[in-house]
Design a protein around this motif. Structure first.
Motif, PDB file in Angstrom:
ATOM      1  N   LYS A 126       7.080 -10.299  -6.705  1.00 35.25           N
ATOM      2  CA  LYS A 126       7.792 -10.422  -7.985  1.00 35.25           C
ATOM      3  C   LYS A 126       9.211  -9.878  -7.862  1.00 35.25           C
ATOM      4  N   HIS A 127       9.388  -8.918  -6.952  1.00 36.52           N
ATOM      5  CA  HIS A 127      10.683  -8.258  -6.799  1.00 36.52           C
ATOM      6  C   HIS A 127      11.493  -8.776  -5.614  1.00 36.52           C
ATOM      7  N   PHE A 128      10.822  -9.330  -4.603  1.00 37.95           N
ATOM      8  CA  PHE A 128      11.508  -9.745  -3.374  1.00 37.95           C
ATOM      9  C   PHE A 128      11.019 -11.114  -2.932  1.00 37.95           C
ATOM     10  N   THR A 129      11.936 -11.920  -2.430  1.00 35.39           N
ATOM     11  CA  THR A 129      11.598 -13.289  -2.029  1.00 35.39           C
ATOM     12  C   THR A 129      10.843 -13.339  -0.707  1.00 35.39           C
ATOM     13  N   GLY A 130      10.946 -12.316   0.103  1.00 36.29           N
ATOM     14  CA  GLY A 130      10.275 -12.310   1.393  1.00 36.29           C
ATOM     15  C   GLY A 130      10.529 -11.011   2.121  1.00 36.29           C
ATOM     16  N   LYS A 131      10.013 -10.949   3.321  1.00 30.78           N
ATOM     17  CA  LYS A 131      10.080  -9.715   4.105  1.00 30.78           C
ATOM     18  C   LYS A 131      11.521  -9.317   4.439  1.00 30.78           C
ATOM     19  N   GLU A 132      12.360 -10.298   4.790  1.00 35.15           N
ATOM     20  CA  GLU A 132      13.755  -9.980   5.115  1.00 35.15           C
ATOM     21  C   GLU A 132      14.489  -9.379   3.920  1.00 35.15           C
ATOM     22  N   ALA A 133      14.181  -9.895   2.728  1.00 33.85           N
ATOM     23  CA  ALA A 133      14.849  -9.413   1.515  1.00 33.85           C
ATOM     24  C   ALA A 133      14.529  -7.951   1.243  1.00 33.85           C
ATOM     25  N   LEU A 134      13.409  -7.465   1.768  1.00 31.70           N
ATOM     26  CA  LEU A 134      13.066  -6.047   1.606  1.00 31.70           C
ATOM     27  C   LEU A 134      14.023  -5.145   2.372  1.00 31.70           C
ATOM     28  N   VAL A 135      14.555  -5.652   3.472  1.00 32.43           N
ATOM     29  CA  VAL A 135      15.500  -4.867   4.271  1.00 32.43           C
ATOM     30  C   VAL A 135      16.869  -4.854   3.595  1.00 32.43           C
ATOM     31  N   PHE A 136      17.245  -6.003   3.051  1.00 34.34           N
ATOM     32  CA  PHE A 136      18.558  -6.142   2.415  1.00 34.34           C
ATOM     33  C   PHE A 136      18.376  -6.151   0.900  1.00 34.34           C
ATOM     34  N   GLU A 182       0.829  -1.213   0.000  1.00 39.67           N
ATOM     35  CA  GLU A 182       0.000   0.000   0.000  1.00 39.67           C
ATOM     36  C   GLU A 182       0.859   1.257   0.000  1.00 39.67           C
ATOM     37  N   ALA A 183       1.904   1.273   0.815  1.00 41.54           N
ATOM     38  CA  ALA A 183       2.772   2.448   0.882  1.00 41.54           C
ATOM     39  C   ALA A 183       3.500   2.700  -0.428  1.00 41.54           C
ATOM     40  N   ALA A 184       3.815   1.611  -1.152  1.00 42.40           N
ATOM     41  CA  ALA A 184       4.513   1.745  -2.439  1.00 42.40           C
ATOM     42  C   ALA A 184       3.543   1.858  -3.611  1.00 42.40           C
ATOM     43  N   ASP A 185       2.237   1.755  -3.331  1.00 48.83           N
ATOM     44  CA  ASP A 185       1.187   1.832  -4.346  1.00 48.83           C
ATOM     45  C   ASP A 185       1.329   0.730  -5.403  1.00 48.83           C
ATOM     46  N   VAL A 186       1.551  -0.495  -4.902  1.00 47.86           N
ATOM     47  CA  VAL A 186       1.623  -1.672  -5.772  1.00 47.86           C
ATOM     48  C   VAL A 186       0.822  -2.795  -5.109  1.00 47.86           C
ATOM     49  N   SER A 187       0.640  -3.877  -5.826  1.00 53.41           N
ATOM     50  CA  SER A 187      -0.040  -5.041  -5.256  1.00 53.41           C
ATOM     51  C   SER A 187       0.958  -5.886  -4.471  1.00 53.41           C
ATOM     52  N   THR A 188       0.436  -6.752  -3.590  1.00 52.21           N
ATOM     53  CA  THR A 188       1.329  -7.656  -2.863  1.00 52.21           C
ATOM     54  C   THR A 188       2.016  -8.613  -3.839  1.00 52.21           C
ATOM     55  N   THR A 189       1.321  -8.963  -4.922  1.00 53.52           N
ATOM     56  CA  THR A 189       1.922  -9.814  -5.951  1.00 53.52           C
ATOM     57  C   THR A 189       3.152  -9.145  -6.540  1.00 53.52           C
ATOM     58  N   THR A 190       3.072  -7.835  -6.761  1.00 53.28           N
ATOM     59  CA  THR A 190       4.216  -7.092  -7.311  1.00 53.28           C
ATOM     60  C   THR A 190       5.379  -7.100  -6.323  1.00 53.28           C
ATOM     61  N   VAL A 191       5.061  -6.979  -5.048  1.00 57.83           N
ATOM     62  CA  VAL A 191       6.132  -7.029  -4.035  1.00 57.83           C
ATOM     63  C   VAL A 191       6.879  -8.358  -4.153  1.00 57.83           C
TER      64      VAL A 191
END
Length: 196
Positions: free
Chosen positions: A54-64, A43-52
């Motif tokens: 597509k770019h990242f394997t999981g929540k930890e990968a978002l930090v790194f 929501e904060a990035a204005d994309v779908s969770t599916t899009t998230v």
């Protein structure tokens, strides 16, 4: 160093990935890692969770979010060094060029606190560190034509990856990086011992 994406589609993909990573970090720093969901980030990035995903394997990968390019950059520093340049000098240049700007980032201290205070992120960072050490050790072994897992190559990789940790809290980070790589290149001497 990774080349910037050249095509319009690649640029758009990279911009979306960066927007997601930026939104995630902002939310993690504001609320704490455990209090932010993938849906919040989407929501904060204005994309779908599916899009998230597509770019990242999981929540930890978002930090790194830059970790994938770290492996490639470490290997490239060794494999792409100039003729006559030592592996240690190539790694010194790589650390100075890539880590110093990160260390000077205004959010670096908050980022370090986030990772240190979140068990899942600490564990993820340790796994990534091991992967980087393995990648770098293999690249060094290849440079000298020895088997992967060679102790000297593995040791140099691990020591080189510790340089930013050792230099982090120093007033002059550049001088600290130079000093530690000097020790790697020339051997350790007791403090106060004249060099030469």
């Amino acid at each position: 160093m990774t080349e910037p994406p050249t095509g319009r589609r690649e640029r758009k993909k990279a911009a979306t990935r960066q927007a997601i990573a930026d939104a995630a970090l902002r939310l993690f720093l504001e609320r704490g890692y455990d209090h932010v969901s993938i849906r919040d980030i989407a929501e904060a990035a204005d994309v779908s969770t599916t899009t998230v995903f597509k770019h990242f394997t999981g929540k930890e990968a978002l930090v790194f979010d830059r970790e994938e390019s770290t492996d490639a950059g470490l290997a490239a520093a060794v494999r792409g060094r100039e003729t006559g340049q030592s592996v240690i000098d190539a790694l010194r240049t790589h650390v100075l060029d890539t880590w110093l700007p990160i260390a000077a980032h205004p959010q670096r201290e908050a980022f370090n606190h986030l990772v240190a205070s979140t068990p899942a992120l600490r564990a993820y960072a340790e796994r990534r560190w091991t992967r980087h050490a393995d990648t770098l050790g293999a690249a060094i072994a290849d440079a000298f034509g020895v088997e992967h897992g060679n102790l000297a190559c593995a040791a140099l990789a691990r020591f080189a990856l510790e340089v930013p940790v050792l230099a982090q809290g120093r007033k002059d980070r550049r001088a600290a990086v130079e000093e530690v790589f000097g020790i790697l290149a020339d051997g350790w001497q007791p403090p106060g011992t004249p060099s030469g």
